[in-house]
Design an enzyme around this catalytic site. Structure first.
Site, short mmCIF file in Angstrom:
data_model
loop_
_atom_site.label_atom_id
_atom_site.label_comp_id
_atom_site.label_asym_id
_atom_site.label_seq_id
_atom_site.Cartn_x
_atom_site.Cartn_y
_atom_site.Cartn_z
N ASP A 68 0.81 -1.23 0.00
CA ASP A 68 0.00 0.00 0.00
C ASP A 68 0.85 1.28 0.00
O ASP A 68 0.35 2.35 -0.32
CB ASP A 68 -0.92 0.04 1.23
N GLY B 218 -4.86 -1.09 -1.73
CA GLY B 218 -4.24 0.13 -1.19
C GLY B 218 -4.84 0.62 0.10
O GLY B 218 -4.38 1.59 0.68
#
Ligand code: F6P
Length: 365
Positions: free
Chosen positions: A142, A185
């Site tokens: 992420d 993410g």
């Protein structure tokens, strides 16, 4: 002989093995150190019998090329919230951190290197406050850990997402479709933003810039001529939401799994666009865990190797309570607190967003 214990925690990501290999190789240059790995994060220490692996040159030979982690990982439970099943089938969580620290002392462990994301480094900080000699290495696809320019694994995830965009482009063109790619993410739009630029998407929707549905429809419509010929690619981050909307998430029923599960934003976008009368054919693709699997690209192998060497040198220097970090062009060390206090999110006014807008990518803002 001195002992350093390595643990990989949280979701896996490409480059974990390269970090482990670098720690072992650097430690081998000091005559009096051996490296052991705890299987599945700290669970290996807490289990009876203990599950550890000897990490020597033979165990790590060639593993920098491989995805995953040879010592396993988990994003459930942990030393501060160990799940215990009650007689009635319900679950409780107990704090076994003191017991774990005592066990590590008994095993002759002089230092611990914890490779993990924000959740794992929060655990590292708490263990450090209890007196454990612990050092962190930042990991997550992420890229949302502050204090480091990049986490390893992120660039590989971006590469995988970009390849997906490239593939969607040809099929979108053949069918005059809008194809929507949902990427991971969590609350950060880094993967979506980078893949949208690299792949040449028309629209990029990220959590940091809530979108206006009509603006998205207008941008997509501009890609079609009066005969309905045209196509477009949308890259949407799993944490993206419309203006005034909420995060699309659900609580998992997996025992010890505290994270919310995100997902479904691509389907929602397609349905919402249809509902306001957008007429082109649309399909969605959820890239999911493909972004976390497979061999790390060269960039991540190098960054992971830098972090591994640095982490072991931090052990030698006694820099406990700190995490290795990348601040271009240096590999430095920072207190855990700096890394976990605030997530690193996309600033809507940053140069990368300006670049994306400069090549015509719409954010629906
Ligand atoms: O934090 C990494 C990540 O891959 C996120 O992008 C995603 O939301 C989450 O983990 C998925 O976790 P799990 O593997 O537990 O489904």
């Amino acid at each position: 002989m001195k002992r350093v214990l390595v643990a990989t925690g949280g979701g896996d990501c490409p480059g974990l093995n390269a970090v482990i290999r670098a720690i072992v190789k650097r430690a081998a240059q000091e005559k009096d150190w051996e490296v052991i790995g705890s299987v599945q994060s700290f669970d290996g220490i807490l289990r009876e019998p203990t599950e550890i692996m000897i990490l020597d040159d033979k165990a790590v030979a060639g593993i920098h090329v491989d995805g995953g982690t040879i010592i396993g990982t988990t994003n459930k439970g942990g030393p501060f919230a160990w799940p215990i099943k009650n007689n009635d089938g319900s679950w409780d969580y107990v704090d076994r951190s003191d017991e774990m620290i005592r066990k590590l002392q008994y095993m002759g462990v002089d230092a611990v290197i914890s490779i993990g994301g924000d959740g794992s480094q929060r655990i590292s900080q708490a263990l450090f406050e209890k007196g454990l000699n612990i050092i962190g290495v930042p990991k997550t696809i992420d890229n949302d850990l502050s204090a480091t320019d990049f986490t390893f694994g992120f660039q590989t995830a971006v590469h995988t997402a970009t390849e997906a965009v490239d593939k969607l482009v040809t099929t979108a063109a053949s069918h005059n479709r809008v194809l929507v790619l949902e990427v991971m993410g969590r609350n950060a739009g880094w993967i979506a933003l980078n893949a949208a630029i690299a792949g040449g998407a028309e629209v990029c929707l990220i959590p940091e810039i809530p979108y206006d549905l009509e603006a998205v429809a207008k941008k997509l419509q501009s890609r079609y001529n009066s005969k309905g010929k045209g196509n477009a690619i949308v890259v949407i981050a799993e944490g993206a939401m419309p203006k005034g909307g909420t995060l699309l998430s659900e609580k998992s029923d997996e025992i010890g799994y505290e994270n919310l599960r995100l997902g479904g934003v691509a389907r929602k976008l397609v349905n919402d666009l249809k509902a306001i009368g957008f007429e082109a054919d649309m399909r969605e693709t959820v890239l999911g865990h493909l972004q976390r699997g497979g061999s790390p690209i060269a960039y991540d192998r190098i960054l992971a190797t830098q972090f591994g060497v640095k982490a072991f040198e931090m052990v030698l220097e006694g820099k406990f309570g700190e995490m290795a970090a990348y601040r271009h062009p240096d590999i430095i060390s920072v207190p855990f607190k700096d890394a976990i206090d605030n997530p690193k999110l996309v600033d809507p006014t940053c140069d990368l967003v300006k670049t994306a807008k400069g090549v015509g990518i719409g954010f629906g803002d």
